[in-house]
Design an enzyme around this catalytic site. Structure first.
Site, mmCIF file in Angstrom:
data_model
loop_
_atom_site.group_PDB
_atom_site.id
_atom_site.type_symbol
_atom_site.label_atom_id
_atom_site.label_comp_id
_atom_site.label_asym_id
_atom_site.label_seq_id
_atom_site.Cartn_x
_atom_site.Cartn_y
_atom_site.Cartn_z
ATOM 1 N N SER A 99 26.184 -3.637 24.537
ATOM 2 C CA SER A 99 26.782 -3.769 22.984
ATOM 3 C C SER A 99 27.816 -2.520 22.800
ATOM 4 O O SER A 99 28.717 -2.482 23.490
ATOM 5 C CB SER A 99 25.722 -3.921 22.048
ATOM 6 N N ASP A 242 33.004 -5.319 18.902
ATOM 7 C CA ASP A 242 32.307 -4.277 19.849
ATOM 8 C C ASP A 242 32.403 -4.801 20.998
ATOM 9 O O ASP A 242 32.769 -5.539 21.428
ATOM 10 C CB ASP A 242 31.014 -4.093 19.120
ATOM 11 N N ASP A 244 30.272 -6.216 23.005
ATOM 12 C CA ASP A 244 29.793 -7.224 23.693
ATOM 13 C C ASP A 244 30.340 -8.557 22.681
ATOM 14 O O ASP A 244 29.877 -9.852 22.774
ATOM 15 C CB ASP A 244 28.287 -7.644 23.982
ATOM 16 N N ASP A 246 29.815 -9.448 19.706
ATOM 17 C CA ASP A 246 29.066 -10.203 18.644
ATOM 18 C C ASP A 246 29.248 -9.476 17.145
ATOM 19 O O ASP A 246 29.320 -10.146 16.251
ATOM 20 C CB ASP A 246 27.629 -10.134 18.920
HETATM 21 MG MG MG Z 1 26.989 -5.925 20.023
#
Ligand code: MG
Length: 458
Positions: A99, A242, A244, A246
């Site tokens: 992440s 960010d 990844d 999400d």
């Molecule tokens: Mg994330």
């Protein structure tokens, strides 16, 4: 990785690559997950980190060895992989991502058949398999197979488009700047936005796992390039993801960067206008703004502990349709009850299109709060005692002890006092209608905390 018999932290399994998180470790985690899922079908995918393909292959070998079949989705945003689990009705997914952590980190995130990460109880089951060496290997003739799973991102984009008014957004010819953090945010959102009729300018959109331009954590202090670009190209909206993809942080047309609970409150307002008396799920660290909106538009706030998994699990339990976090996590349950950066972007555009208003105006209409933060050193071994004493002293006030202590005052100011999970400190987050009051709260409660800590030390 995290100490004795602990694999999972607050965000899944994380560690520095080839130090804490080695390919050997990834194989063993694959074995463990395969044993836990008892030879099911699992999706595997990964983020843009340099170590992700290596770790994904190791995890796949580990899963196949226990008889698990793998659908290999390749590089994709985490929410696209979570959506794929539901879409393909698999038993779950193993996602290689760290992440927002720095580039030397990676992680392994496991989600259940609903796309939501494991509960703590399920994590303990997995930790028991891992540490007690309870892995069950398949016989040579039952080893799992791996097949490619193409189209995950196409399906994800189509799914998001179903939740917004495509024609209304297209009519407005919005210009959107996307800052993709040199990661998987560049794979879905720019395409989604173009398909919604927007003109898209991208920055940091080439995949580069060293994250050369900014850290993968979208904090206001590292989004200056985005803010400047929005102004320079005269765009209507800027969005940063960010590592990844999400989480999403938005910049208005004037180049002002807005923290997540503001955009969450805007989504909440428009959601409650259409769906009054729905439950809104948010961690106790979110601004009172979120509660103000719920009070005004007839919603019910459900406060949770800090952490996206808790928000997802609570939404699922209560069948709630909207959740959000101050860090830019938006959970839209009608799509999926997990954080989703591209979904959040489409929803913001939907509100802009339907109201015909600019983002600065929409956010400017929300109640205003001033935020001040502070921290006080506190030895880890005293943290629990300090919390007990503090709670005792504050018991006559309007408090919540869901996570640390949060106090809500009559004048709409509030303070959250919470021990850090990683450092020997207590953090204080105050908000109030004036800057002075927020500062005063931080000072006052820092002193109170210090007194308690000193009394326990002596
Ligand atoms: Mg994330």
């Amino acid at each position: 990785m995290l100490g004795l018999r602990r694999l999972f932290g607050t965000n899944g399994i994380r560690g520095v690559v080839n130090k804490e998180l080695t390919p050997e470790m990834a194989i063993k985690i694959g074995n463990t997950m395969g044993t836990f899922f008892q030879h099911g079908n699992l999706i595997v995918g990964y983020d843009a980190r340099t170590s992700s393909p290596m770790l994904a292959r190791a995890v796949i070998a580990g899963l196949n060895a226990t008889g698990c079949n793998v659908l290999f989705a390749g590089m994709a945003p985490t929410p696209a992989l979570q959506y794929a689990v539901k879409n393909h009705e698999t038993n779950g997914a193993v996602i290689i991502t760290a992440s927002h952590n720095p580039p030397e980190y990676n992680g392994i995130k496991v989600v259940w058949s609903d796309g939501i990460e494991f509960s703590r109880e399920q994590e303990i089951e997995i930790e028991n398999i891992f540490f007690d060496e309870k892995v069950r290997y398949a016989e040579w003739n039952n080893i799992g197979a791996t097949h490619d799973l193409p189209g995950v991102i196409d399906d994800y984009i189509e799914a998001i488009k179903k939740h917004v008014d495509n024609a209304e957004i297209a009519k407005k010819h919005y210009h959107v700047v996307v800052d993709a953090a040199n990661s998987v945010g560049s794979l879905a959102a720019p395409r989604l936005l173009r398909e919604l009729g927007c003109k898209v300018t991208t920055i940091n959109a080439n995949i580069d796992g060293t994250f050369p331009r900014r850290t993968p954590e979208p904090r206001p202090e590292n989004l200056e390039d985005l803010a400047l670009t929005v102004k320079a190209v005269d765009a209507d909206l800027g969005v940063a993801y960010d590592g990844d993809a999400d989480r999403s942080i938005f910049v208005d047309e004037q180049g002002e960067i807005h923290w997540g609970d503001k955009t969450f409150a805007l989504l909440e307002k428009h959601f409650l206008k259409d769906n009054p008396s729905e439950k809104i799920v948010t961690p106790v660290s979110s601004s009172t703004l979120v509660k103000d909106i719920a009070d005004t538009y007839g919603g019910e706030i459900v406060w949770t502990k800090v952490g996206s998994i808790t928000v997802s699990q609570t939404m699922k339990k209560l069948n709630a349709k909207l959740g959000g976090e101050e860090n830019g996590g938006i959970f839209y349950g009608l799509h999926q009850s997990v954080r989703d950066g591209a979904m959040a972007t489409a929803l913001i555009l939907d509100i802009m299109a339907k109201t015909g208003e600019k983002l600065s105006k929409l956010l400017g209409e929300l109640p205003k709060y001033f935020i001040e933060k502070g921290k006080i050193e506190c030895p880890n071994e005293l943290k629990e005692k300090v919390l007990e004493k503090l709670t005792e002293q504050l018991s006559r006030l309007n408090i919540s002890t869901i996570d640390g202590v949060k106090i809500w005052f009559e004048d709409k100011s509030a303070i959250l006092i919470r021990p850090s999970g990683t450092e020997p400190i207590y953090r204080l987050y105050a908000e109030a209608k004036t800057e002075e009051k927020a500062l005063k709260l931080v000072r006052e409660y820092s002193l109170k905390l210090k007194k308690i800590i000193d009394s326990l030390k002596s």
